[in-house]
Design a protein around this motif. Structure first.
Motif, PDB file in Angstrom:
ATOM      1  N   SER A 233      58.603  65.758   2.705  1.00  0.00           N
ATOM      2  CA  SER A 233      59.643  65.174   3.544  1.00  0.00           C
ATOM      3  C   SER A 233      59.558  63.660   3.524  1.00  0.00           C
ATOM      4  O   SER A 233      58.519  63.075   3.170  1.00  0.00           O
ATOM      5  CB  SER A 233      59.508  65.682   4.986  1.00  0.00           C
ATOM      6  N   ASP A 234      60.657  62.993   3.920  1.00  0.00           N
ATOM      7  CA  ASP A 234      60.653  61.530   3.977  1.00  0.00           C
ATOM      8  C   ASP A 234      59.600  61.024   4.962  1.00  0.00           C
ATOM      9  O   ASP A 234      58.947  60.001   4.725  1.00  0.00           O
ATOM     10  CB  ASP A 234      62.037  61.019   4.390  1.00  0.00           C
ATOM     11  N   GLN A 235      59.428  61.757   6.072  1.00  0.00           N
ATOM     12  CA  GLN A 235      58.450  61.355   7.079  1.00  0.00           C
ATOM     13  C   GLN A 235      57.034  61.419   6.517  1.00  0.00           C
ATOM     14  O   GLN A 235      56.227  60.514   6.723  1.00  0.00           O
ATOM     15  CB  GLN A 235      58.572  62.247   8.316  1.00  0.00           C
ATOM     16  N   ASP A 236      56.736  62.513   5.787  1.00  0.00           N
ATOM     17  CA  ASP A 236      55.406  62.635   5.195  1.00  0.00           C
ATOM     18  C   ASP A 236      55.212  61.680   4.023  1.00  0.00           C
ATOM     19  O   ASP A 236      54.096  61.223   3.759  1.00  0.00           O
ATOM     20  CB  ASP A 236      55.162  64.074   4.730  1.00  0.00           C
ATOM     21  N   ARG A 237      56.300  61.341   3.333  1.00  0.00           N
ATOM     22  CA  ARG A 237      56.184  60.363   2.244  1.00  0.00           C
ATOM     23  C   ARG A 237      55.773  59.004   2.806  1.00  0.00           C
ATOM     24  O   ARG A 237      54.933  58.307   2.230  1.00  0.00           O
ATOM     25  CB  ARG A 237      57.523  60.257   1.505  1.00  0.00           C
ATOM     26  N   GLU A 238      56.355  58.638   3.936  1.00  0.00           N
ATOM     27  CA  GLU A 238      55.953  57.394   4.600  1.00  0.00           C
ATOM     28  C   GLU A 238      54.517  57.492   5.095  1.00  0.00           C
ATOM     29  O   GLU A 238      53.744  56.539   5.025  1.00  0.00           O
ATOM     30  CB  GLU A 238      56.898  57.107   5.767  1.00  0.00           C
ATOM     31  N   PHE A 239      54.134  58.673   5.583  1.00  0.00           N
ATOM     32  CA  PHE A 239      52.778  58.909   6.074  1.00  0.00           C
ATOM     33  C   PHE A 239      51.749  58.728   4.964  1.00  0.00           C
ATOM     34  O   PHE A 239      50.630  58.260   5.204  1.00  0.00           O
ATOM     35  CB  PHE A 239      52.699  60.326   6.652  1.00  0.00           C
ATOM     36  N   LEU A 240      52.131  59.088   3.731  1.00  0.00           N
ATOM     37  CA  LEU A 240      51.222  58.987   2.587  1.00  0.00           C
ATOM     38  C   LEU A 240      51.209  57.596   1.952  1.00  0.00           C
ATOM     39  O   LEU A 240      50.354  57.326   1.100  1.00  0.00           O
ATOM     40  CB  LEU A 240      51.606  60.014   1.516  1.00  0.00           C
ATOM     41  N   PRO A 244      47.640  49.989   4.311  1.00  0.00           N
ATOM     42  CA  PRO A 244      47.907  48.580   4.656  1.00  0.00           C
ATOM     43  C   PRO A 244      49.379  48.207   4.599  1.00  0.00           C
ATOM     44  O   PRO A 244      49.848  47.373   5.384  1.00  0.00           O
ATOM     45  CB  PRO A 244      47.089  47.799   3.614  1.00  0.00           C
ATOM     46  N   MET A 245      50.145  48.842   3.689  1.00  0.00           N
ATOM     47  CA  MET A 245      51.559  48.522   3.580  1.00  0.00           C
ATOM     48  C   MET A 245      52.339  49.001   4.803  1.00  0.00           C
ATOM     49  O   MET A 245      53.366  48.411   5.174  1.00  0.00           O
ATOM     50  CB  MET A 245      52.136  49.157   2.306  1.00  0.00           C
ATOM     51  N   GLN A 246      51.861  50.066   5.448  1.00  0.00           N
ATOM     52  CA  GLN A 246      52.565  50.595   6.607  1.00  0.00           C
ATOM     53  C   GLN A 246      52.553  49.614   7.784  1.00  0.00           C
ATOM     54  O   GLN A 246      53.435  49.664   8.648  1.00  0.00           O
ATOM     55  CB  GLN A 246      51.955  51.926   7.037  1.00  0.00           C
ATOM     56  N   LEU A 247      51.555  48.743   7.825  1.00  0.00           N
ATOM     57  CA  LEU A 247      51.482  47.781   8.928  1.00  0.00           C
ATOM     58  C   LEU A 247      52.659  46.814   8.926  1.00  0.00           C
ATOM     59  O   LEU A 247      52.968  46.205   9.965  1.00  0.00           O
ATOM     60  CB  LEU A 247      50.180  46.977   8.847  1.00  0.00           C
ATOM     61  N   PHE A 248      53.332  46.671   7.777  1.00  0.00           N
ATOM     62  CA  PHE A 248      54.424  45.708   7.672  1.00  0.00           C
ATOM     63  C   PHE A 248      55.787  46.378   7.605  1.00  0.00           C
ATOM     64  O   PHE A 248      56.799  45.728   7.340  1.00  0.00           O
ATOM     65  CB  PHE A 248      54.197  44.815   6.443  1.00  0.00           C
ATOM     66  N   ILE A 253      55.456  46.273  12.403  1.00  0.00           N
ATOM     67  CA  ILE A 253      55.284  44.865  12.084  1.00  0.00           C
ATOM     68  C   ILE A 253      55.098  44.003  13.338  1.00  0.00           C
ATOM     69  O   ILE A 253      54.252  43.101  13.374  1.00  0.00           O
ATOM     70  CB  ILE A 253      56.464  44.334  11.226  1.00  0.00           C
ATOM     71  N   PHE A 254      55.861  44.279  14.410  1.00  0.00           N
ATOM     72  CA  PHE A 254      55.741  43.461  15.614  1.00  0.00           C
ATOM     73  C   PHE A 254      54.364  43.642  16.254  1.00  0.00           C
ATOM     74  O   PHE A 254      53.720  42.665  16.661  1.00  0.00           O
ATOM     75  CB  PHE A 254      56.835  43.809  16.619  1.00  0.00           C
ATOM     76  N   ASN A 255      53.899  44.892  16.354  1.00  0.00           N
ATOM     77  CA  ASN A 255      52.566  45.135  16.906  1.00  0.00           C
ATOM     78  C   ASN A 255      51.481  44.485  16.053  1.00  0.00           C
ATOM     79  O   ASN A 255      50.459  44.012  16.577  1.00  0.00           O
ATOM     80  CB  ASN A 255      52.309  46.638  17.022  1.00  0.00           C
ATOM     81  N   THR A 256      51.694  44.467  14.739  1.00  0.00           N
ATOM     82  CA  THR A 256      50.733  43.819  13.846  1.00  0.00           C
ATOM     83  C   THR A 256      50.644  42.320  14.130  1.00  0.00           C
ATOM     84  O   THR A 256      49.545  41.749  14.184  1.00  0.00           O
ATOM     85  CB  THR A 256      51.136  44.052  12.379  1.00  0.00           C
ATOM     86  N   THR A 382      46.812  57.007  14.708  1.00  0.00           N
ATOM     87  CA  THR A 382      45.495  57.332  14.156  1.00  0.00           C
ATOM     88  C   THR A 382      45.359  57.006  12.673  1.00  0.00           C
ATOM     89  O   THR A 382      44.354  56.432  12.244  1.00  0.00           O
ATOM     90  CB  THR A 382      45.187  58.820  14.376  1.00  0.00           C
ATOM     91  N   HIS A 383      46.367  57.369  11.874  1.00  0.00           N
ATOM     92  CA  HIS A 383      46.202  57.274  10.416  1.00  0.00           C
ATOM     93  C   HIS A 383      46.183  55.841   9.903  1.00  0.00           C
ATOM     94  O   HIS A 383      45.809  55.611   8.741  1.00  0.00           O
ATOM     95  CB  HIS A 383      47.287  58.087   9.693  1.00  0.00           C
ATOM     96  N   VAL A 384      46.538  54.849  10.739  1.00  0.00           N
ATOM     97  CA  VAL A 384      46.458  53.447  10.317  1.00  0.00           C
ATOM     98  C   VAL A 384      45.575  52.624  11.260  1.00  0.00           C
ATOM     99  O   VAL A 384      45.461  51.409  11.092  1.00  0.00           O
ATOM    100  CB  VAL A 384      47.859  52.794  10.248  1.00  0.00           C
ATOM    101  N   ARG A 385      44.941  53.271  12.235  1.00  0.00           N
ATOM    102  CA  ARG A 385      44.275  52.520  13.312  1.00  0.00           C
ATOM    103  C   ARG A 385      43.136  51.632  12.799  1.00  0.00           C
ATOM    104  O   ARG A 385      43.041  50.458  13.160  1.00  0.00           O
ATOM    105  CB  ARG A 385      43.761  53.489  14.378  1.00  0.00           C
ATOM    106  N   ALA A 386      42.241  52.167  11.998  1.00  0.00           N
ATOM    107  CA  ALA A 386      41.114  51.369  11.503  1.00  0.00           C
ATOM    108  C   ALA A 386      41.604  50.235  10.609  1.00  0.00           C
ATOM    109  O   ALA A 386      41.097  49.108  10.679  1.00  0.00           O
ATOM    110  CB  ALA A 386      40.121  52.250  10.751  1.00  0.00           C
ATOM    111  N   THR A 387      42.614  50.520   9.786  1.00  0.00           N
ATOM    112  CA  THR A 387      43.165  49.477   8.922  1.00  0.00           C
ATOM    113  C   THR A 387      43.842  48.396   9.745  1.00  0.00           C
ATOM    114  O   THR A 387      43.698  47.199   9.462  1.00  0.00           O
ATOM    115  CB  THR A 387      44.171  50.096   7.928  1.00  0.00           C
ATOM    116  N   ALA A 388      44.593  48.803  10.770  1.00  0.00           N
ATOM    117  CA  ALA A 388      45.276  47.827  11.623  1.00  0.00           C
ATOM    118  C   ALA A 388      44.269  46.935  12.329  1.00  0.00           C
ATOM    119  O   ALA A 388      44.424  45.702  12.376  1.00  0.00           O
ATOM    120  CB  ALA A 388      46.153  48.553  12.644  1.00  0.00           C
ATOM    121  N   LEU A 389      43.232  47.547  12.884  1.00  0.00           N
ATOM    122  CA  LEU A 389      42.209  46.767  13.566  1.00  0.00           C
ATOM    123  C   LEU A 389      41.500  45.837  12.586  1.00  0.00           C
ATOM    124  O   LEU A 389      41.231  44.670  12.896  1.00  0.00           O
ATOM    125  CB  LEU A 389      41.206  47.704  14.236  1.00  0.00           C
ATOM    126  N   SER A 390      41.224  46.348  11.393  1.00  0.00           N
ATOM    127  CA  SER A 390      40.532  45.515  10.399  1.00  0.00           C
ATOM    128  C   SER A 390      41.424  44.387   9.911  1.00  0.00           C
ATOM    129  O   SER A 390      40.945  43.277   9.653  1.00  0.00           O
ATOM    130  CB  SER A 390      40.066  46.376   9.220  1.00  0.00           C
TER     131      SER A 390
END
Length: 449
Positions: A233-240, A244-248, A253-256, A382-390
């Motif tokens: 699905s499009d949602q899972d494609r974005e999930f995969l 790091p790219m998902q943060l932007f 992006i605003f939370n980042t 969850t799936h981007v939390r450690a990357t976002a914090l880092s």
């Protein structure tokens, strides 16, 4: 093992200590591992500031004047923070893919080994290389530990327990001051040798600790999405998509940006103090004809007081944040940092008041870092939390790594005055204030999944 559901809403406890009995043994084990790791991480990384002057005086020899000490000391401090930033970012991404626990173990081994190796350096270059590699491990430990603990404590007591965990940074500074007081009379190399001890924590890490269920769910979803192939699905494609790219993307992006500004402001305001405070006090004491062993005792005692203030600041942050909100609490700590820090650096030219002001300064300038562990994880799933914090913390540290160098270079224009240089850098707490002014409040939100 069952953990609290992310759907649980935050509550204000009717009786102050009722919440302690609601924390499960699994959650306490996670807390112990992350807290002890942060204590030892902070101890190891902070030992450098205590022995900066004697180490460079020996390694530079006849060239060890104040200006050169400021320049080389600033460069070495920058190198350590760059290592911290790079290690945190790289291992944050790794932790979002392979798991928090395995990544945490690797980080502990790295910072223990290379902190110890700093004690055998024969040149400033060797010291810088070992400093950088120790920073890689040190930066990774807390970046991985924070999401691990946040996900294990996804219910209403997350802020309180996480804030208490963050006291490890100040306990580490306190322990570092004690190690300095005990071993510095033997020589600066012995101080670094104590940095090997944290490797013993790996034995605790291997006993009875598993990944949080929320991260296991992320792994399972990734596996299902990959097996779907073209039918994903499009949602899972974005999930995969590469994390790091998902943060932007438009969703994050605003939370980042908010997280980056918050981390950058707090990091710039503390690291110059952390690096140069022992040297500032040593120079003040020399003006009073106090040096050698007597100076070591006084500086060690004062830095312990600074750390004790930090412990209280860390520990109370979560309780305050549950009462008045995350943003108001962060603003309170940053304002305290500015008021006390600027008076300390611009208003004093004598060490008499340092034992009274350093605990108060430590409360604010250290304590606000509980917001890194409480507020920032609440902005990301969850799936981007450690990357976002880092990313927020690591990018902040890359920029911050130039802070001690800039402060060191300002020493010459300020006529050899380290205090004024440190005071200028403390003003960056204003950036953190701006971040929480525009950021959203998360107190009443469940931890994003």
């Amino acid at each position: 093992m069952k953990q609290p559901s992310a759907a649980e809403t935050t509550t204000v406890d009717a009786r102050p200590l009722d919440w302690v009995r609601e924390i499960t043994p699994y959650q306490w084990r996670i807390f112990a591992v992350v807290w002890l790791g942060w204590i030892l991480d902070s101890t190891d990384f902070g030992l450098f500031s205590f022995v900066l002057r004697p180490a460079l005086s020996e390694l530079l020899g006849s060239q060890a004047g104040l200006a050169e000490l400021g320049r080389i000391g600033g460069l070495l401090s920058m190198v350590g923070l760059l290592g911290w930033a790079i290690g945190g970012f790289v291992f944050g991404v790794v932790a979002d893919y392979v798991g928090r626990l395995r990544t945490l173990a690797i980080s502990i081994l790295i910072f223990s080994l290379f902190t110890g190796l700093q004690g055998i350096a024969q040149t400033p270059l060797q010291l810088g290389v070992f400093r950088f590699l120790a920073g890689v491990g040190a930066g990774a430990e807390i970046i991985v530990g924070i999401p691990l603990l946040a996900e294990a404590l996804s219910g209403p007591h997350r802020a309180k327990v996480t804030g208490i965990m963050m006291t490890g940074g100040a306990f580490g500074s306190l322990l570092g001051a004690s190690v300095y007081g005990l071993l510095a009379p033997l020589g600066w190399r012995y101080v670094f040798a104590a940095g090997i001890a944290p490797a013993l924590l790996l034995f605790l890490l291997r006993r009875g600790v598993a990944e949080p269920e929320s991260f296991a769910a992320v792994q399972a979803r990734r596996s299902r999405a990959r097996l779907a192939g073209a039918g994903v699905s499009d949602q899972d494609r974005e999930f995969l998509r590469f994390v790091p790219m998902q943060l932007f993307g438009h969703k994050l992006i605003f939370n980042t940006i908010v997280g980056l500004m918050f981390c950058l402001g707090t990091l710039l305001s503390i690291w110059t103090s952390l690096i140069w405070l022992p040297t500032i006090q040593t120079l003040m004491l020399e003006k009073e004809a106090i040096s050698g062993a007597e100076s070591i005792v006084i500086v060690s005692h004062n830095m312990q007081l600074w750390s004790i203030g930090g412990i209280l600041g860390y520990a109370t942050f979560g309780f305050i944040a549950d009462r008045i909100g995350r943003r108001a609490t962060i603003a309170f700590y940053n304002l305290g940092t500015l008021v006390v820090g600027l008076y300390l650096y611009f208003g004093l030219d004598h060490p008499t008041l340092y034992p009274y002001l350093l605990p108060l300064f430590g409360y604010f300038v250290w304590g606000v870092f509980s917001g890194h562990a409480i507020y920032v994880p609440e902005l990301f799933p969850t799936h981007v939390r450690a990357t976002a914090l880092s990313f927020c913390n690591g990018t902040g540290r890359i920029i911050t790594s130039f802070g001690p160098l800039v402060a060191g270079l300002l020493v010459a224009p300020f006529g050899g005055n380290f205090s004024k240089a440190a005071g200028v850098m403390t003003c960056f707490a204003l950036l953190s204030l701006l971040a929480v002014t525009i950021g959203r409040e998360t107190r009443d939100d469940a931890l994003p999944q």
